[in-house]
Design a protein around this motif. Structure first.
Motif, PDB file in Angstrom:
ATOM      1  N   ARG A   1     -87.690  74.718 -13.917  1.00  0.00           N
ATOM      2  CA  ARG A   1     -87.345  73.333 -14.233  1.00  0.00           C
ATOM      3  C   ARG A   1     -87.963  72.860 -15.530  1.00  0.00           C
ATOM      4  NH1 ARG A   1     -86.846  69.979  -8.710  1.00  0.00           N
ATOM      5  NH2 ARG A   1     -85.776  71.586  -7.531  1.00  0.00           N
ATOM      6  N   TRP A   2     -89.103  73.419 -15.900  1.00  0.00           N
ATOM      7  CA  TRP A   2     -89.734  72.942 -17.128  1.00  0.00           C
ATOM      8  C   TRP A   2     -88.884  73.289 -18.344  1.00  0.00           C
ATOM      9  CZ3 TRP A   2     -91.200  75.946 -21.220  1.00  0.00           C
ATOM     10  CH2 TRP A   2     -91.282  77.303 -21.010  1.00  0.00           C
ATOM     11  N   ARG A   3     -88.071  74.323 -18.249  1.00  0.00           N
ATOM     12  CA  ARG A   3     -87.160  74.636 -19.357  1.00  0.00           C
ATOM     13  C   ARG A   3     -86.130  73.536 -19.529  1.00  0.00           C
ATOM     14  NH1 ARG A   3     -85.700  80.596 -20.803  1.00  0.00           N
ATOM     15  NH2 ARG A   3     -87.726  81.546 -20.687  1.00  0.00           N
ATOM     16  N   TRP A   4     -85.645  73.002 -18.406  1.00  0.00           N
ATOM     17  CA  TRP A   4     -84.674  71.919 -18.501  1.00  0.00           C
ATOM     18  C   TRP A   4     -85.334  70.643 -19.020  1.00  0.00           C
ATOM     19  CZ3 TRP A   4     -79.929  73.086 -18.965  1.00  0.00           C
ATOM     20  CH2 TRP A   4     -79.434  74.230 -18.361  1.00  0.00           C
TER      21      TRP A   4
ATOM     22  N   GLY B   1     -86.021  67.058 -23.801  1.00  0.00           N
ATOM     23  CA  GLY B   1     -86.810  66.623 -24.954  1.00  0.00           C
ATOM     24  C   GLY B   1     -86.143  67.005 -26.269  1.00  0.00           C
ATOM     25  N   ALA B   2     -85.544  68.178 -26.335  1.00  0.00           N
ATOM     26  CA  ALA B   2     -84.856  68.608 -27.558  1.00  0.00           C
ATOM     27  C   ALA B   2     -83.652  67.721 -27.839  1.00  0.00           C
ATOM     28  CB  ALA B   2     -84.422  70.065 -27.433  1.00  0.00           C
ATOM     29  N   VAL B   3     -82.927  67.349 -26.792  1.00  0.00           N
ATOM     30  CA  VAL B   3     -81.790  66.444 -26.978  1.00  0.00           C
ATOM     31  C   VAL B   3     -82.285  65.091 -27.451  1.00  0.00           C
ATOM     32  CG1 VAL B   3     -79.963  65.194 -25.743  1.00  0.00           C
ATOM     33  CG2 VAL B   3     -80.302  67.633 -25.338  1.00  0.00           C
ATOM     34  N   TRP B   4     -83.380  64.609 -26.895  1.00  0.00           N
ATOM     35  CA  TRP B   4     -83.951  63.322 -27.282  1.00  0.00           C
ATOM     36  C   TRP B   4     -84.378  63.337 -28.752  1.00  0.00           C
ATOM     37  CZ3 TRP B   4     -83.734  58.694 -25.321  1.00  0.00           C
ATOM     38  CH2 TRP B   4     -84.625  57.721 -25.743  1.00  0.00           C
ATOM     39  N   LEU B   5     -84.931  64.448 -29.196  1.00  0.00           N
ATOM     40  CA  LEU B   5     -85.330  64.553 -30.610  1.00  0.00           C
ATOM     41  C   LEU B   5     -84.125  64.688 -31.536  1.00  0.00           C
ATOM     42  CD1 LEU B   5     -88.391  66.952 -30.346  1.00  0.00           C
ATOM     43  CD2 LEU B   5     -88.429  64.533 -30.949  1.00  0.00           C
TER      44      LEU B   5
ATOM     45  N   ALA C   1     -78.998  69.368 -36.006  1.00  0.00           N
ATOM     46  CA  ALA C   1     -79.395  68.786 -34.721  1.00  0.00           C
ATOM     47  C   ALA C   1     -78.508  69.309 -33.598  1.00  0.00           C
ATOM     48  CB  ALA C   1     -79.325  67.263 -34.795  1.00  0.00           C
ATOM     49  N   LEU C   2     -77.218  69.441 -33.859  1.00  0.00           N
ATOM     50  CA  LEU C   2     -76.320  69.987 -32.846  1.00  0.00           C
ATOM     51  C   LEU C   2     -76.621  71.465 -32.580  1.00  0.00           C
ATOM     52  CD1 LEU C   2     -72.961  68.284 -33.869  1.00  0.00           C
ATOM     53  CD2 LEU C   2     -74.420  67.742 -31.907  1.00  0.00           C
ATOM     54  N   LEU C   3     -76.922  72.199 -33.628  1.00  0.00           N
ATOM     55  CA  LEU C   3     -77.299  73.611 -33.464  1.00  0.00           C
ATOM     56  C   LEU C   3     -78.588  73.730 -32.651  1.00  0.00           C
ATOM     57  CD1 LEU C   3     -76.736  76.574 -34.210  1.00  0.00           C
ATOM     58  CD2 LEU C   3     -78.198  76.230 -36.187  1.00  0.00           C
ATOM     59  N   TRP C   4     -79.555  72.882 -32.947  1.00  0.00           N
ATOM     60  CA  TRP C   4     -80.825  72.847 -32.209  1.00  0.00           C
ATOM     61  C   TRP C   4     -80.561  72.591 -30.719  1.00  0.00           C
ATOM     62  CZ3 TRP C   4     -85.878  73.622 -31.953  1.00  0.00           C
ATOM     63  CH2 TRP C   4     -86.652  72.845 -31.115  1.00  0.00           C
TER      64      TRP C   4
ATOM     65  N   THR D   1     -81.307  75.324 -27.679  1.00  0.00           N
ATOM     66  CA  THR D   1     -82.216  75.005 -26.569  1.00  0.00           C
ATOM     67  C   THR D   1     -81.486  75.022 -25.224  1.00  0.00           C
ATOM     68  OG1 THR D   1     -81.941  72.650 -27.009  1.00  0.00           O
ATOM     69  CG2 THR D   1     -83.892  73.723 -27.926  1.00  0.00           C
ATOM     70  N   TYR D   2     -80.188  74.667 -25.217  1.00  0.00           N
ATOM     71  CA  TYR D   2     -79.426  74.762 -23.975  1.00  0.00           C
ATOM     72  C   TYR D   2     -79.302  76.219 -23.531  1.00  0.00           C
ATOM     73  CZ  TYR D   2     -75.572  74.969 -20.729  1.00  0.00           C
ATOM     74  OH  TYR D   2     -74.804  75.252 -19.635  1.00  0.00           O
TER      75      TYR D   2
END
Length: 161
Positions: A101-104, A109-113, A140-143, A147-148
């Motif tokens: 779950r910590w990966r999600w 957090g990556a989406v928020w950034l 940002a979309l690549l990031w 991360t997904y």
């Protein structure tokens, strides 16, 4: 006397990982040695023997002989002579782990950034600044995509048995 060649650190790590995995399989077999086999475990072992036949490690007569011994086996200890000279049955391999779950949470957090950069790119696109919009939004979309893939575990290579 055979000549010894130096071992590279990468090879040493691979050997250590293989030894650790083999030790876990041996411990699992030892824990289950006196436990009776279920029908599902017999089916898994039959599939494993069929796979060994398919890759050419067994001929048809030996496959039938081992399957007959497998059907007569009562406990897990009885599987050892059946799989002598073959890889351990897959029921002793550890199950693949799901991403934690910590990966999600890290993905959230990556989406928020990335969100302010995507929104800035949309505003720039609205005002006709396509190059500036691409500079802001695409990384940002690549990031977010990377991360997904990491969070879902889809970017990993399959583990070798």
């Amino acid at each position: 006397m055979a000549e010894r060649r130096p071992v590279k650190p990468g090879e040493l790590m691979g050997l250590a990982a293989a030894a650790g995995q083999e030790a876990r399989q041996v411990a699992a077999r030892r824990r289950l040695a006196n436990i009776r086999l279920t029908d599902e475990e017999r089916r898994i072992c039959t599939d494993d023997l069929a796979e060994q036949f398919a890759v050419g490690r067994l001929d048809q007569d030996e496959l039938h002989a081992r399957v007959d011994r497998l059907n007569d086996a009562v406990t897990h200890r009885d599987l050892q002579p059946i799989f002598a000279g073959l890889p351990a049955p897959s029921l002793y391999r550890p199950a693949d782990r799901r991403p934690s779950r910590w990966r999600w949470a890290a993905f959230a957090g990556a989406v928020w950034l990335a969100l302010p950069f995507v929104l800035t790119g949309l505003v720039l696109l609205l005002f006709g600044r396509e190059a500036a919009a691409a500079i802001f939004a695409l990384p940002a979309l690549l990031w977010t995509f990377v991360t997904y893939r990491w969070a879902s575990g889809k970017g990993k290579r399959p583990r070798r048995p």
